[in-house]
Design a protein around this motif. Structure first.
Motif, PDB file in Angstrom:
ATOM      1  N   LEU A   1      -4.037 105.515  59.217  1.00 38.79           N
ATOM      2  CA  LEU A   1      -3.070 105.246  58.157  1.00 38.79           C
ATOM      3  C   LEU A   1      -3.743 105.211  56.794  1.00 38.79           C
ATOM      4  N   HIS A   2      -4.875 104.534  56.689  1.00 39.23           N
ATOM      5  CA  HIS A   2      -5.593 104.462  55.414  1.00 39.23           C
ATOM      6  C   HIS A   2      -6.138 105.840  55.019  1.00 39.23           C
ATOM      7  N   ARG A   3      -6.557 106.641  55.981  1.00 37.10           N
ATOM      8  CA  ARG A   3      -7.033 107.994  55.679  1.00 37.10           C
ATOM      9  C   ARG A   3      -5.907 108.857  55.123  1.00 37.10           C
ATOM     10  N   LEU A   4      -4.708 108.687  55.676  1.00 37.87           N
ATOM     11  CA  LEU A   4      -3.575 109.475  55.191  1.00 37.87           C
ATOM     12  C   LEU A   4      -3.256 109.143  53.740  1.00 37.87           C
ATOM     13  N   VAL A   5      -3.355 107.878  53.375  1.00 38.71           N
ATOM     14  CA  VAL A   5      -3.097 107.489  51.984  1.00 38.71           C
ATOM     15  C   VAL A   5      -4.176 108.064  51.079  1.00 38.71           C
TER      16      VAL A   5
ATOM     17  N   SER B   1       3.448 126.264  64.764  1.00 39.04           N
ATOM     18  CA  SER B   1       3.874 125.769  63.448  1.00 39.04           C
ATOM     19  C   SER B   1       4.839 124.595  63.569  1.00 39.04           C
ATOM     20  N   GLY B   2       5.698 124.623  64.587  1.00 39.08           N
ATOM     21  CA  GLY B   2       6.617 123.503  64.784  1.00 39.08           C
ATOM     22  C   GLY B   2       5.879 122.216  65.070  1.00 39.08           C
ATOM     23  N   ARG B   3       4.783 122.314  65.789  1.00 40.68           N
ATOM     24  CA  ARG B   3       3.991 121.124  66.090  1.00 40.68           C
ATOM     25  C   ARG B   3       3.271 120.609  64.850  1.00 40.68           C
ATOM     26  N   LEU B   4       2.894 121.505  63.950  1.00 37.38           N
ATOM     27  CA  LEU B   4       2.271 121.046  62.702  1.00 37.38           C
ATOM     28  C   LEU B   4       3.208 120.125  61.936  1.00 37.38           C
ATOM     29  N   GLU B   5       4.510 120.381  62.059  1.00 39.35           N
ATOM     30  CA  GLU B   5       5.506 119.602  61.318  1.00 39.35           C
ATOM     31  C   GLU B   5       5.929 118.336  62.036  1.00 39.35           C
ATOM     32  N   SER B   6       5.564 118.193  63.294  1.00 42.35           N
ATOM     33  CA  SER B   6       6.112 117.065  64.060  1.00 42.35           C
ATOM     34  C   SER B   6       5.093 116.220  64.809  1.00 42.35           C
ATOM     35  N   VAL B   7       3.867 116.690  64.942  1.00 43.02           N
ATOM     36  CA  VAL B   7       2.842 115.950  65.689  1.00 43.02           C
ATOM     37  C   VAL B   7       1.881 115.290  64.703  1.00 43.02           C
ATOM     38  N   PRO B   8       1.709 113.971  64.771  1.00 44.37           N
ATOM     39  CA  PRO B   8       0.762 113.320  63.864  1.00 44.37           C
ATOM     40  C   PRO B   8      -0.683 113.637  64.249  1.00 44.37           C
ATOM     41  N   GLY B   9      -1.577 113.577  63.270  1.00 38.07           N
ATOM     42  CA  GLY B   9      -2.968 113.937  63.510  1.00 38.07           C
ATOM     43  C   GLY B   9      -3.783 112.828  64.113  1.00 38.07           C
ATOM     44  N   LEU B  10      -3.362 112.342  65.263  1.00 39.70           N
ATOM     45  CA  LEU B  10      -4.082 111.257  65.927  1.00 39.70           C
ATOM     46  C   LEU B  10      -4.084 111.523  67.427  1.00 39.70           C
ATOM     47  N   PRO B  11      -5.037 112.331  67.923  1.00 42.36           N
ATOM     48  CA  PRO B  11      -5.062 112.663  69.344  1.00 42.36           C
ATOM     49  C   PRO B  11      -5.446 111.457  70.194  1.00 42.36           C
ATOM     50  N   GLN B  12      -5.070 111.504  71.461  1.00 41.08           N
ATOM     51  CA  GLN B  12      -5.439 110.455  72.399  1.00 41.08           C
ATOM     52  C   GLN B  12      -6.936 110.554  72.707  1.00 41.08           C
ATOM     53  N   ALA B  13      -7.635 109.440  72.590  1.00 37.77           N
ATOM     54  CA  ALA B  13      -9.071 109.445  72.867  1.00 37.77           C
ATOM     55  C   ALA B  13      -9.361 109.493  74.359  1.00 37.77           C
TER      56      ALA B  13
ATOM     57  N   ALA C   1      -5.533 117.052  67.295  1.00 38.41           N
ATOM     58  CA  ALA C   1      -6.981 117.084  67.060  1.00 38.41           C
ATOM     59  C   ALA C   1      -7.323 117.930  65.836  1.00 38.41           C
ATOM     60  N   ILE C   2      -6.628 119.061  65.661  1.00 38.87           N
ATOM     61  CA  ILE C   2      -6.892 119.916  64.507  1.00 38.87           C
ATOM     62  C   ILE C   2      -6.494 119.221  63.208  1.00 38.87           C
ATOM     63  N   LYS C   3      -5.380 118.484  63.253  1.00 41.38           N
ATOM     64  CA  LYS C   3      -4.885 117.825  62.046  1.00 41.38           C
ATOM     65  C   LYS C   3      -5.674 116.568  61.694  1.00 41.38           C
ATOM     66  N   GLN C   4      -6.404 116.027  62.663  1.00 37.02           N
ATOM     67  CA  GLN C   4      -7.141 114.795  62.411  1.00 37.02           C
ATOM     68  C   GLN C   4      -8.207 115.019  61.339  1.00 37.02           C
ATOM     69  N   GLY C   5      -8.381 114.037  60.477  1.00 37.10           N
ATOM     70  CA  GLY C   5      -9.401 114.149  59.448  1.00 37.10           C
ATOM     71  C   GLY C   5      -8.912 114.917  58.238  1.00 37.10           C
TER      72      GLY C   5
ATOM     73  N   GLU D   1       2.207 113.960  55.589  1.00 31.82           N
ATOM     74  CA  GLU D   1       1.670 113.431  56.832  1.00 31.82           C
ATOM     75  C   GLU D   1       1.839 111.912  56.928  1.00 31.82           C
ATOM     76  N   LEU D   2       1.736 111.215  55.796  1.00 30.53           N
ATOM     77  CA  LEU D   2       1.925 109.765  55.805  1.00 30.53           C
ATOM     78  C   LEU D   2       3.343 109.418  56.246  1.00 30.53           C
ATOM     79  N   GLY D   3       4.350 110.069  55.663  1.00 28.27           N
ATOM     80  CA  GLY D   3       5.730 109.798  56.027  1.00 28.27           C
ATOM     81  C   GLY D   3       6.018 110.129  57.484  1.00 28.27           C
ATOM     82  N   LEU D   4       5.457 111.241  57.959  1.00 28.60           N
ATOM     83  CA  LEU D   4       5.644 111.629  59.356  1.00 28.60           C
ATOM     84  C   LEU D   4       5.071 110.572  60.282  1.00 28.60           C
ATOM     85  N   PHE D   5       3.877 110.107  59.977  1.00 28.23           N
ATOM     86  CA  PHE D   5       3.225 109.107  60.830  1.00 28.23           C
ATOM     87  C   PHE D   5       4.017 107.799  60.848  1.00 28.23           C
ATOM     88  N   LEU D   6       4.444 107.326  59.682  1.00 24.46           N
ATOM     89  CA  LEU D   6       5.208 106.076  59.619  1.00 24.46           C
ATOM     90  C   LEU D   6       6.519 106.185  60.396  1.00 24.46           C
ATOM     91  N   ARG D   7       7.205 107.318  60.251  1.00 23.63           N
ATOM     92  CA  ARG D   7       8.481 107.478  60.949  1.00 23.63           C
ATOM     93  C   ARG D   7       8.287 107.508  62.459  1.00 23.63           C
TER      94      ARG D   7
END
Length: 282
Positions: free
Chosen positions: A84-88, A211-223, A183-187, A5-11
């Protein structure tokens, strides 16, 4: 769900920052959206090899100074920096920010009282499994006829991914689906057994759409943002939404919807039986 998830978010964040935003010249031949790895490395003061290792998941524990430099280079918001810090931290085996606690399905009386005071606005309380724990009558009039409140324990994510009515209810279904996965991936993500079980359930029920979205969507929903809902009685509604995070012990959030234009405000007034102008467009 990706185990990187860290690599996905950074990319994804690197690809979202334009060279102009980073103060770099824009050349005529750019095949990479956003910044190149070499450009990010130069701005952050690290090697290209290190950026590559982070994005590929071969290094998952960058130091705080490196994280800060990357966050600055990527122009992250405060919420994105926290994420980002949570992902680490989440890269540590066995770590879960929930400590193994199950999803909270009890709405505190004061939270319910707050919800009551939000009438006639459509508002609801969700937990980390996207279960709808409580809502205003305004939300019932909006979501009930669509089918979103059907069942013993209504779930926004289950409705979006498993109910065929969801695609008619949400003209922008793909974007809504992305937000539900975020939203599901957050936390805690899959490190939480209950979240992992929901992911498995939706993967079986919906296949690659989920499942495709699990691999491509970062866990940070729009507030906050705008969503369109087609209601069987009053037609298409344009709703601005705001997410209010409750304290960590609650592990819940309130989502409030407001009309984004005068036509939607009038339609919501008709649904609630209120005098015109009870809900004003924002």
């Amino acid at each position: 769900m990706s185990d990187n998830e860290l690599g996905l978010f950074l990319r994804l964040r690197r690809e979202a920052v334009t060279p102009a935003e980073a103060g770099l010249p824009v050349g005529p031949r750019r095949r990479t959206p956003g910044l190149r790895r070499a450009e990010l490395a130069t701005i952050a003061g690290v090697s290209v090899e290190y950026v590559t290792r982070l994005e590929q998941g071969r290094d998952r524990r960058p130091s705080p100074p490196v994280l800060s430099a990357l966050a600055d280079a990527l122009r992250l918001t405060a919420a994105e920096r926290v994420h980002l810090h949570r992902l680490v931290k989440g890269a540590d085996p066995g770590f879960s920010c929930t400590g193994g606690a199950g999803p909270n399905r009890v709405v505190r009386p004061t939270v319910q009282a707050l919800l009551d005071h939000l009438e006639p606005a459509p508002a609801l309380v969700l937990n980390r499994l996207s279960e709808i724990l409580a809502c205003t009558e305004g939300y019932r009039r909006l979501a009930g006829p669509v089918g979103l409140l059907d069942g013993r324990r209504p779930s926004l994510a289950r409705f979006v991914f498993t109910d065929p009515r969801a695609r008619a209810a949400y003209p922008d279904w793909d974007r809504v689906a992305d937000e539900q996965v975020a939203a599901i991936k957050q936390g805690p993500g899959r490190s939480d057994a209950h979240v992992g079980a929901l992911m498995d359930e939706l993967t079986v029920a919906c296949g690659a759409e989920f499942s495709g979205r699990l691999e491509s969507v970062p866990g940070l929903p729009q507030a906050n943002g705008l969503t369109r809902v087609v209601h069987p009685e009053v037609g298409e509604l344009r709703l601005a939404y705001e997410t209010l995070e409750l304290p960590a012990d609650d592990d819940q959030r309130i989502v409030v919807h407001l009309p984004a234009d005068e036509a939607t405000a009038a339609a919501l007034d008709r649904l609630t039986g209120r005098r015109p102008g009870a809900l004003r467009a924002v």
